[in-house]
Design a protein around this motif. Structure first.
Motif, PDB file in Angstrom:
ATOM      1  N   VAL A 120       0.839  -1.202   0.000  1.00 48.93           N
ATOM      2  CA  VAL A 120       0.000   0.000   0.000  1.00 48.93           C
ATOM      3  C   VAL A 120       0.874   1.252   0.000  1.00 48.93           C
ATOM      4  O   VAL A 120       0.634   2.202  -0.746  1.00 48.93           O
ATOM      5  CB  VAL A 120      -0.956   0.012   1.216  1.00 48.93           C
ATOM      6  CG1 VAL A 120      -1.635   1.381   1.342  1.00 48.93           C
ATOM      7  CG2 VAL A 120      -2.015  -1.073   1.073  1.00 48.93           C
ATOM      8  N   LYS A 121       1.898   1.257   0.834  1.00 45.13           N
ATOM      9  CA  LYS A 121       2.793   2.425   0.915  1.00 45.13           C
ATOM     10  C   LYS A 121       3.531   2.648  -0.392  1.00 45.13           C
ATOM     11  O   LYS A 121       3.661   3.789  -0.862  1.00 45.13           O
ATOM     12  CB  LYS A 121       3.787   2.245   2.071  1.00 45.13           C
ATOM     13  CG  LYS A 121       3.161   2.404   3.444  1.00 45.13           C
ATOM     14  CD  LYS A 121       4.184   2.204   4.549  1.00 45.13           C
ATOM     15  CE  LYS A 121       3.543   2.361   5.925  1.00 45.13           C
ATOM     16  NZ  LYS A 121       4.523   2.113   7.017  1.00 45.13           N
TER      17      LYS A 121
ATOM     18  N   LEU B 278      -0.526  -1.936  -5.774  1.00 42.52           N
ATOM     19  CA  LEU B 278      -1.850  -1.954  -5.138  1.00 42.52           C
ATOM     20  C   LEU B 278      -2.625  -3.229  -5.471  1.00 42.52           C
ATOM     21  O   LEU B 278      -3.423  -3.700  -4.658  1.00 42.52           O
ATOM     22  CB  LEU B 278      -2.638  -0.716  -5.557  1.00 42.52           C
ATOM     23  CG  LEU B 278      -2.064   0.594  -5.002  1.00 42.52           C
ATOM     24  CD1 LEU B 278      -2.653   1.802  -5.724  1.00 42.52           C
ATOM     25  CD2 LEU B 278      -2.321   0.709  -3.501  1.00 42.52           C
ATOM     26  N   GLU B 279      -2.381  -3.798  -6.650  1.00 39.84           N
ATOM     27  CA  GLU B 279      -2.995  -5.091  -6.971  1.00 39.84           C
ATOM     28  C   GLU B 279      -2.514  -6.150  -5.979  1.00 39.84           C
ATOM     29  O   GLU B 279      -3.299  -6.995  -5.530  1.00 39.84           O
ATOM     30  CB  GLU B 279      -2.647  -5.506  -8.399  1.00 39.84           C
ATOM     31  CG  GLU B 279      -3.459  -4.803  -9.469  1.00 39.84           C
ATOM     32  CD  GLU B 279      -3.107  -5.241 -10.871  1.00 39.84           C
ATOM     33  OE1 GLU B 279      -3.940  -5.067 -11.772  1.00 39.84           O
ATOM     34  OE2 GLU B 279      -1.977  -5.749 -11.067  1.00 39.84           O
ATOM     35  N   LYS B 280      -1.232  -6.111  -5.647  1.00 38.23           N
ATOM     36  CA  LYS B 280      -0.688  -7.067  -4.673  1.00 38.23           C
ATOM     37  C   LYS B 280      -1.322  -6.850  -3.301  1.00 38.23           C
ATOM     38  O   LYS B 280      -1.666  -7.808  -2.608  1.00 38.23           O
ATOM     39  CB  LYS B 280       0.828  -6.904  -4.592  1.00 38.23           C
ATOM     40  CG  LYS B 280       1.573  -7.315  -5.847  1.00 38.23           C
ATOM     41  CD  LYS B 280       3.056  -6.982  -5.736  1.00 38.23           C
ATOM     42  CE  LYS B 280       3.789  -7.286  -7.030  1.00 38.23           C
ATOM     43  NZ  LYS B 280       5.224  -6.875  -6.985  1.00 38.23           N
TER      44      LYS B 280
ATOM     45  N   ALA C   9     -10.464  -0.632   1.840  1.00 39.56           N
ATOM     46  CA  ALA C   9     -11.125   0.396   1.032  1.00 39.56           C
ATOM     47  C   ALA C   9     -10.137   1.427   0.503  1.00 39.56           C
ATOM     48  O   ALA C   9     -10.244   1.886  -0.638  1.00 39.56           O
ATOM     49  CB  ALA C   9     -12.225   1.080   1.837  1.00 39.56           C
ATOM     50  N   ASN C  10      -9.155   1.792   1.306  1.00 38.50           N
ATOM     51  CA  ASN C  10      -8.174   2.789   0.897  1.00 38.50           C
ATOM     52  C   ASN C  10      -7.344   2.291  -0.278  1.00 38.50           C
ATOM     53  O   ASN C  10      -7.117   3.028  -1.254  1.00 38.50           O
ATOM     54  CB  ASN C  10      -7.260   3.140   2.075  1.00 38.50           C
ATOM     55  CG  ASN C  10      -6.284   4.244   1.745  1.00 38.50           C
ATOM     56  OD1 ASN C  10      -6.652   5.277   1.204  1.00 38.50           O
ATOM     57  ND2 ASN C  10      -5.014   4.034   2.072  1.00 38.50           N
ATOM     58  N   ALA C  11      -6.907   1.034  -0.203  1.00 40.48           N
ATOM     59  CA  ALA C  11      -6.118   0.445  -1.291  1.00 40.48           C
ATOM     60  C   ALA C  11      -6.959   0.326  -2.564  1.00 40.48           C
ATOM     61  O   ALA C  11      -6.478   0.595  -3.669  1.00 40.48           O
ATOM     62  CB  ALA C  11      -5.591  -0.924  -0.877  1.00 40.48           C
ATOM     63  N   LEU C  12      -8.221  -0.066  -2.415  1.00 41.02           N
ATOM     64  CA  LEU C  12      -9.113  -0.188  -3.576  1.00 41.02           C
ATOM     65  C   LEU C  12      -9.362   1.171  -4.228  1.00 41.02           C
ATOM     66  O   LEU C  12      -9.399   1.280  -5.458  1.00 41.02           O
ATOM     67  CB  LEU C  12     -10.443  -0.811  -3.151  1.00 41.02           C
ATOM     68  CG  LEU C  12     -10.416  -2.313  -2.883  1.00 41.02           C
ATOM     69  CD1 LEU C  12     -11.682  -2.753  -2.153  1.00 41.02           C
ATOM     70  CD2 LEU C  12     -10.270  -3.085  -4.196  1.00 41.02           C
ATOM     71  N   TRP C  13      -9.522   2.216  -3.399  1.00 40.84           N
ATOM     72  CA  TRP C  13      -9.733   3.560  -3.958  1.00 40.84           C
ATOM     73  C   TRP C  13      -8.527   3.980  -4.783  1.00 40.84           C
ATOM     74  O   TRP C  13      -8.664   4.452  -5.920  1.00 40.84           O
ATOM     75  CB  TRP C  13      -9.972   4.579  -2.847  1.00 40.84           C
ATOM     76  CG  TRP C  13     -10.503   5.898  -3.344  1.00 40.84           C
ATOM     77  CD1 TRP C  13     -11.800   6.317  -3.334  1.00 40.84           C
ATOM     78  CD2 TRP C  13      -9.750   6.965  -3.946  1.00 40.84           C
ATOM     79  NE1 TRP C  13     -11.909   7.572  -3.892  1.00 40.84           N
ATOM     80  CE2 TRP C  13     -10.661   7.985  -4.277  1.00 40.84           C
ATOM     81  CE3 TRP C  13      -8.406   7.143  -4.240  1.00 40.84           C
ATOM     82  CZ2 TRP C  13     -10.273   9.181  -4.894  1.00 40.84           C
ATOM     83  CZ3 TRP C  13      -8.007   8.322  -4.869  1.00 40.84           C
ATOM     84  CH2 TRP C  13      -8.931   9.323  -5.183  1.00 40.84           C
TER      85      TRP C  13
END
Length: 209
Positions: free
Chosen positions: A25-26, A44-46, A55-59
């Motif tokens: 994510v970072k 972010l896919e990983k 939700a934050n990663a999906l956004w």
């Protein structure tokens, strides 16, 4: 004894997964901020493979797909994010923008185009209902453009997709939305130009009865 070992293993595995996801994510967030959306997508896919409920990663994934012009995947990512956070106006906004691009893709069928164009209007209406006090009026502005696009689609389509009345009503709705933006920001010459374009299209249709 065996049970305690299993529980310990699960706790350690969970911690390792969380650490890995946080790292992805970072890295994805940093790439996004740097404008390197392909790298952001990869990271972010990983992260979302490890935890599909972040939700934050999906956004951020939806945003990165959008800026990579992968609009179908952007729609899918934002749809997942909205299922977790259904009051996220910004997710509806970007999903609408992705749908708007898909609605103008000439590789798609008329039925698919209509689905995406109407979906964009729906999403923007939802964003407005969640955040009616959007100070930038970007939701109204984008919906005004979406109404114009849908109006032109209904007027230019063939067969049962052609609908003069819906086309006219959509162009009128476009003008109304854009006029609201202009009323709140009288110096916005770009909005005046958008209104003129919708009015021009409407006048052309009304002149050919």
């Amino acid at each position: 004894m065996r049970l305690s070992v299993i529980i310990s293993f699960l706790i350690v595995s969970s911690f390792e997964n969380a650490s890995a996801q946080n790292a992805y994510v970072k890295l994805g967030q940093q790439a996004l901020m740097d404008g390197d959306f392909k790298v952001a997508v990869a990271q972010l896919e990983k992260a979302c493979l490890i935890d599909s409920t972040n939700a934050n990663a999906l956004w951020m994934l939806g945003y990165s797909y959008y800026h990579s012009e992968n609009y179908k995947k952007s729609v899918a990512a934002y749809t997942k994010e909205i299922s977790i956070n259904p009051t996220d106006a910004s997710a509806y906004y970007y999903r609408a923008r992705a749908k708007s691009y898909l609605g103008k893709d000439n590789q798609l069928s008329a039925a698919e185009k209509e689905k995406y164009l109407l979906g964009a209007i729906f999403d923007l209406t939802k964003a407005i209902s969640i955040n009616p006090n959007d100070t930038e009026n970007k939701y109204y502005q984008t919906r005004g453009i979406a109404y114009r696009d849908y109006g032109m689609f209904k007027l230019q389509a063939s067969g049962h997709f052609y609908d003069r009345n819906r086309g006219i009503n959509s162009l009128k709705a476009s003008i109304n939305d854009l006029q609201k933006v202009l009323n709140d920001n009288p110096s916005r010459s770009d909005i005046s130009s958008l209104i003129d374009l919708s009015r021009q299209k409407l006048d052309e249709v009304l002149a050919h009865r």
